[in-house]
Scaffold this motif. Sequence first.
Motif, short mmCIF file in Angstrom:
data_model
loop_
_atom_site.label_atom_id
_atom_site.label_comp_id
_atom_site.label_asym_id
_atom_site.label_seq_id
_atom_site.Cartn_x
_atom_site.Cartn_y
_atom_site.Cartn_z
N LEU A 211 0.81 -1.14 0.07
CA LEU A 211 -0.16 0.04 0.02
C LEU A 211 1.00 1.32 0.11
O LEU A 211 0.26 2.42 -0.47
CB LEU A 211 -0.93 -0.14 1.19
N ASN A 233 -8.02 -2.65 0.77
CA ASN A 233 -7.61 -1.40 0.10
C ASN A 233 -6.81 -1.53 -1.31
O ASN A 233 -6.92 -0.61 -2.08
CB ASN A 233 -6.50 -0.82 1.26
N LEU A 234 -6.16 -2.78 -1.51
CA LEU A 234 -5.40 -2.91 -2.84
C LEU A 234 -6.44 -3.36 -3.83
O LEU A 234 -6.24 -3.26 -4.95
CB LEU A 234 -4.50 -4.04 -2.78
N PHE A 237 -7.21 -0.87 -6.70
CA PHE A 237 -6.28 0.49 -6.22
C PHE A 237 -6.13 1.24 -7.48
O PHE A 237 -5.89 2.57 -7.57
CB PHE A 237 -5.27 0.00 -5.58
#
Length: 477
Positions: A211, A233-234, A237
């Motif tokens: 990240l 969260n990836l 992205f």
Amino acid sequence: MSPDTNKRNSPPPIVFIITIGLIGFGAYKFLPGLLKGKNLNTPTSTSTWATSGSGGIANRISLGNQILLTSQTTGAKQAGVQAFAKGDYQAAVQNFQDSLQQNRNDPETIIYLNNAIIYLNNATASNGSFLKIAVSVPIGSNPNVAQEILRGVAQAQDEINNIGGINRAKLQVEIVNDDNSPEVVREAAKTLTKDPSILAVIGHNASNASLEAAPIYQQEKLVMVTPTSFANNLSGFGSYIFRTVPNISLMAAPLAEYVVRTERTTNIAVCYDSQAPDNISFKDEFVASLTAAGGKLVPTVCDFSLPSFNPESAIADAVSKGAQGLMLAPHIDRIDRAISLARINRGKLPLYGSTTLYTFQTLKEGQKDVDGLVLPVPWHPDTNPGSRFPENARQRWGGIVNWRTATSFDATQAVIAGLRQSNTREGLQQALRNASFSTPGSSENVKFLPTGDRDGKPILVQVKQGGSTGYNFVPLR
């Protein structure tokens, strides 16, 4: 060789200034890596672009001019890097080959050998004879995991180079030691994006590292394929960010369903690491699936990242609140805290875990205290009867490899397949983003969803007696 194998690194820096105006990167003899290079006679990993304004980052980057895995050092390997640094690639090749005769499962030496062979066999850059990639791993903080990843990259590099390369261009791999440290990762990512010959990066390992690097790669339009980072969260992205592991929800849900529906365990306490984005994601997805399956989260405070973490208090709290089982989700560099919790538990509560716990360290240090631990993994050597990869890996490395080696092999295979279509950064990204992209991997074909996630499914494994440590991870049938 067990699920994780032991090795370390951190050696002296060496600086190379390129004369003829072209920058090149070393290649290696046995494993996969993709690079786009210019001058085949002069390595670029320690040229001015790598050292200018980068402080000690040059000490962490090597094509073969320095040893990073210091625990894997032999006299022949040391002689090999010295020869490589001088540009004596014939001597480097011989010495790396001699080192592998003594220690065949050292992936760093195989990569350096391949890189040296590329320089030895090619006199000019005009023939476009190699393509270059980098692999970034936590050698200093977690050498076992670093080597697992390097083995997958090395095996893919070796296989493609042995059949002539990518459209006749050999694959070159540069190794970076990032220690899973956000500060180092930022510097490494900035350094790699500035080298125009690097076409892709395999890495990083921990989700907090990936990240940190992803915004830099996305902005500079350099493909990143992480083989081990699960954080939510990836997902989606950016258009240059990929991973060869499935979305974490696909990993956590089967475990939660197994806990409730197969083991009939409903009240589960969770210990996780609030500084590990992937394990935060795993915890959240596990709890959601647990609740959906009819289970219940026992409200406890158990955070492996806290300096005040106390395994005795954590177990006592969970038991006093009626927990029937315990799910552990530590950061990859803090697995020792999960093991200490298992040791205090002494089998009182059934143990479940995140994918992170699939390590040699878990088995070696946990022993009977982790007996029965169940966790999900994206790949296991015993569940791929139609694939040649597990046996090829066993013959090459002298032991059974784990999921990190397989997903790193797959990440490199994906980059290789993309580079067959285009040997530019933008062209590679477009190839991987194409909805029809698919290439053979360690088991199933490697395909990416629009989010950049791997299209795949997990396997549940359990710790049982057996193997070199006395315990092993065995698929649940």
